[in-house]
Design a protein around this motif. Structure first.
Motif, PDB file in Angstrom:
ATOM      1  N   MET A  11     101.310 -34.638  47.953  1.00 41.08           N
ATOM      2  CA  MET A  11     101.786 -34.925  49.069  1.00 41.08           C
ATOM      3  C   MET A  11     101.661 -34.954  50.779  1.00 41.08           C
ATOM      4  O   MET A  11     101.542 -35.280  51.561  1.00 41.08           O
ATOM      5  CB  MET A  11     103.456 -35.627  49.084  1.00 41.08           C
ATOM      6  CG  MET A  11     103.174 -36.487  47.712  1.00 41.08           C
ATOM      7  SD  MET A  11     104.782 -35.640  47.256  1.00 41.08           S
ATOM      8  CE  MET A  11     106.293 -36.291  48.205  1.00 41.08           C
ATOM      9  N   PHE A  89     110.491 -42.706  47.897  1.00 40.74           N
ATOM     10  CA  PHE A  89     109.510 -41.782  46.388  1.00 40.74           C
ATOM     11  C   PHE A  89     111.153 -42.343  45.218  1.00 40.74           C
ATOM     12  O   PHE A  89     110.099 -42.255  44.438  1.00 40.74           O
ATOM     13  CB  PHE A  89     110.404 -40.696  46.859  1.00 40.74           C
ATOM     14  CG  PHE A  89     109.202 -39.566  48.054  1.00 40.74           C
ATOM     15  CD1 PHE A  89     107.646 -40.600  48.569  1.00 40.74           C
ATOM     16  CD2 PHE A  89     109.623 -38.743  48.448  1.00 40.74           C
ATOM     17  CE1 PHE A  89     107.238 -39.992  49.476  1.00 40.74           C
ATOM     18  CE2 PHE A  89     108.986 -38.171  49.918  1.00 40.74           C
ATOM     19  CZ  PHE A  89     107.260 -38.509  50.502  1.00 40.74           C
ATOM     20  N   ARG A  90     112.120 -42.847  45.206  1.00 41.55           N
ATOM     21  CA  ARG A  90     112.701 -42.545  44.001  1.00 41.55           C
ATOM     22  C   ARG A  90     112.132 -44.182  43.659  1.00 41.55           C
ATOM     23  O   ARG A  90     112.591 -44.069  42.679  1.00 41.55           O
ATOM     24  CB  ARG A  90     114.273 -43.329  44.681  1.00 41.55           C
ATOM     25  CG  ARG A  90     115.087 -42.982  43.458  1.00 41.55           C
ATOM     26  CD  ARG A  90     116.202 -43.051  43.776  1.00 41.55           C
ATOM     27  NE  ARG A  90     116.960 -42.043  44.055  1.00 41.55           N
ATOM     28  CZ  ARG A  90     118.255 -41.624  44.659  1.00 41.55           C
ATOM     29  NH1 ARG A  90     119.390 -43.097  44.950  1.00 41.55           N
ATOM     30  NH2 ARG A  90     118.804 -39.844  44.905  1.00 41.55           N
ATOM     31  N   ILE A  94     108.933 -40.852  42.472  1.00 42.27           N
ATOM     32  CA  ILE A  94     108.329 -39.280  42.706  1.00 42.27           C
ATOM     33  C   ILE A  94     110.371 -38.793  42.647  1.00 42.27           C
ATOM     34  O   ILE A  94     110.582 -38.815  42.912  1.00 42.27           O
ATOM     35  CB  ILE A  94     108.145 -39.222  43.868  1.00 42.27           C
ATOM     36  CG1 ILE A  94     106.675 -39.858  43.705  1.00 42.27           C
ATOM     37  CG2 ILE A  94     107.713 -37.399  43.782  1.00 42.27           C
ATOM     38  CD1 ILE A  94     106.235 -40.244  45.507  1.00 42.27           C
ATOM     39  N   VAL A  99     109.718 -34.193  45.723  1.00 41.25           N
ATOM     40  CA  VAL A  99     110.111 -34.276  46.659  1.00 41.25           C
ATOM     41  C   VAL A  99     110.310 -33.311  46.964  1.00 41.25           C
ATOM     42  O   VAL A  99     109.783 -32.712  48.388  1.00 41.25           O
ATOM     43  CB  VAL A  99     110.967 -35.480  47.307  1.00 41.25           C
ATOM     44  CG1 VAL A  99     111.473 -35.085  48.139  1.00 41.25           C
ATOM     45  CG2 VAL A  99     110.508 -36.834  46.395  1.00 41.25           C
ATOM     46  N   TYR A 102     107.346 -31.044  47.749  1.00 41.76           N
ATOM     47  CA  TYR A 102     106.932 -31.347  49.011  1.00 41.76           C
ATOM     48  C   TYR A 102     107.581 -30.403  50.233  1.00 41.76           C
ATOM     49  O   TYR A 102     106.486 -30.234  51.222  1.00 41.76           O
ATOM     50  CB  TYR A 102     107.264 -32.724  49.013  1.00 41.76           C
ATOM     51  CG  TYR A 102     106.434 -33.206  50.238  1.00 41.76           C
ATOM     52  CD1 TYR A 102     105.408 -33.321  50.280  1.00 41.76           C
ATOM     53  CD2 TYR A 102     108.115 -34.030  50.369  1.00 41.76           C
ATOM     54  CE1 TYR A 102     105.711 -34.282  51.699  1.00 41.76           C
ATOM     55  CE2 TYR A 102     107.508 -35.567  51.785  1.00 41.76           C
ATOM     56  CZ  TYR A 102     106.347 -35.031  52.102  1.00 41.76           C
ATOM     57  OH  TYR A 102     106.661 -35.557  53.287  1.00 41.76           O
TER      58      TYR A 102
END
Length: 239
Positions: A11, A89-90, A94, A99, A102
């Motif tokens: 990411m 992202f949810r 992910i 997250v 990242y």
């Protein structure tokens, strides 16, 4: 754990490829701030006289080295871009651990690149008290402040992931106000953070207890705030 790190790094790489123009401006900003901050440190007497101003600028500026410019950072207030990112992202989905990893990698990478640029420029501004420091002593000085930067990065990430845009702006302003109060309080007590970190670094070099203490404090802060951030992400409503 390895899969989390691998996914987070993918990411980060995707962000870097898509934000080259903004990254360039981040590096220019770090160089500019290194130069302008160095101008205040033309000598020990000047540094002592400008104590609260120099302390405030370092307290405010060093944590910013853990950020780099991006489309998201410019639009966090108008579009609540950080919340939109978390919602995206949810949906993918992910995991929150990926997250968070990242985001921590982003900060670590920014500190490495921006920190190198900032402290090299700061060191080579002609005629400053830092220019006269030996390499090992100056490295201890830089790492002391980087430790402080990491100590503040944990709370910044927590509030970034915990709030909508306006609330995150408010928390940032509170941090800035705290820097002003801290610099004023240190000055009122007869202290000078800049000169203290310079003198301790010159005395101890890379064995500086202050440097190691700040790096440890930074690591502890990042771990504790990461735990709190994960718990907050689990319960946060992103609508």
């Amino acid at each position: 754990m390895l899969n989390t790190i691998k996914d987070a790094w993918m990411m980060v790489r995707k962000d870097l490829r898509g934000e080259k123009k903004y990254l360039l401006w981040s590096f220019i900003f770090a160089a500019y701030m290194g130069g302008t901050t160095g101008i205040m440190m033309l000598g020990r007497e000047e540094a002592r006289t400008l104590g609260p101003v120099a302390d405030f600028i370092l307290l405010m500026l060093i944590p910013m080295l853990g950020f780099y410019f991006s489309r998201r950072s410019f639009k966090y207030l108008t579009e609540d871009s950080y919340t939109q990112m978390l919602a995206f992202f949810r949906v993918l989905p992910i995991s929150n651990r990926v997250v968070l990893a990242y985001r921590v990698m982003q900060s670590a990478l920014a500190f490495v690149v921006n920190g190198i640029i900032f402290f090299i420029i700061l060191h080579f501004v002609p005629g400053t008290l830092l220019e006269q420091m030996r390499v090992g002593h100056y490295l201890a000085f830089a790492l002391t402040w980087i430790g402080y930067g990491f100590m503040m990065t944990g709370p910044y990430i927590y509030f970034e992931f915990s709030n909508h845009g306006k609330a995150y702006l408010l928390s940032t302003l509170i941090f800035l106000a705290g820097s002003v109060v801290a610099a004023a309080a240190i000055f009122a007590a007869g202290g000078n953070l800049l000169m203290y970190t310079v003198e301790v670094s010159e005395r101890w070099g890379l064995l500086s207890p202050v440097m190691w203490g700040m790096l440890l404090a930074g690591a502890i802060s990042l771990v504790l705030c990461s735990i709190g951030t994960l718990r907050r992400l689990e319960s946060r409503d992103l609508v």
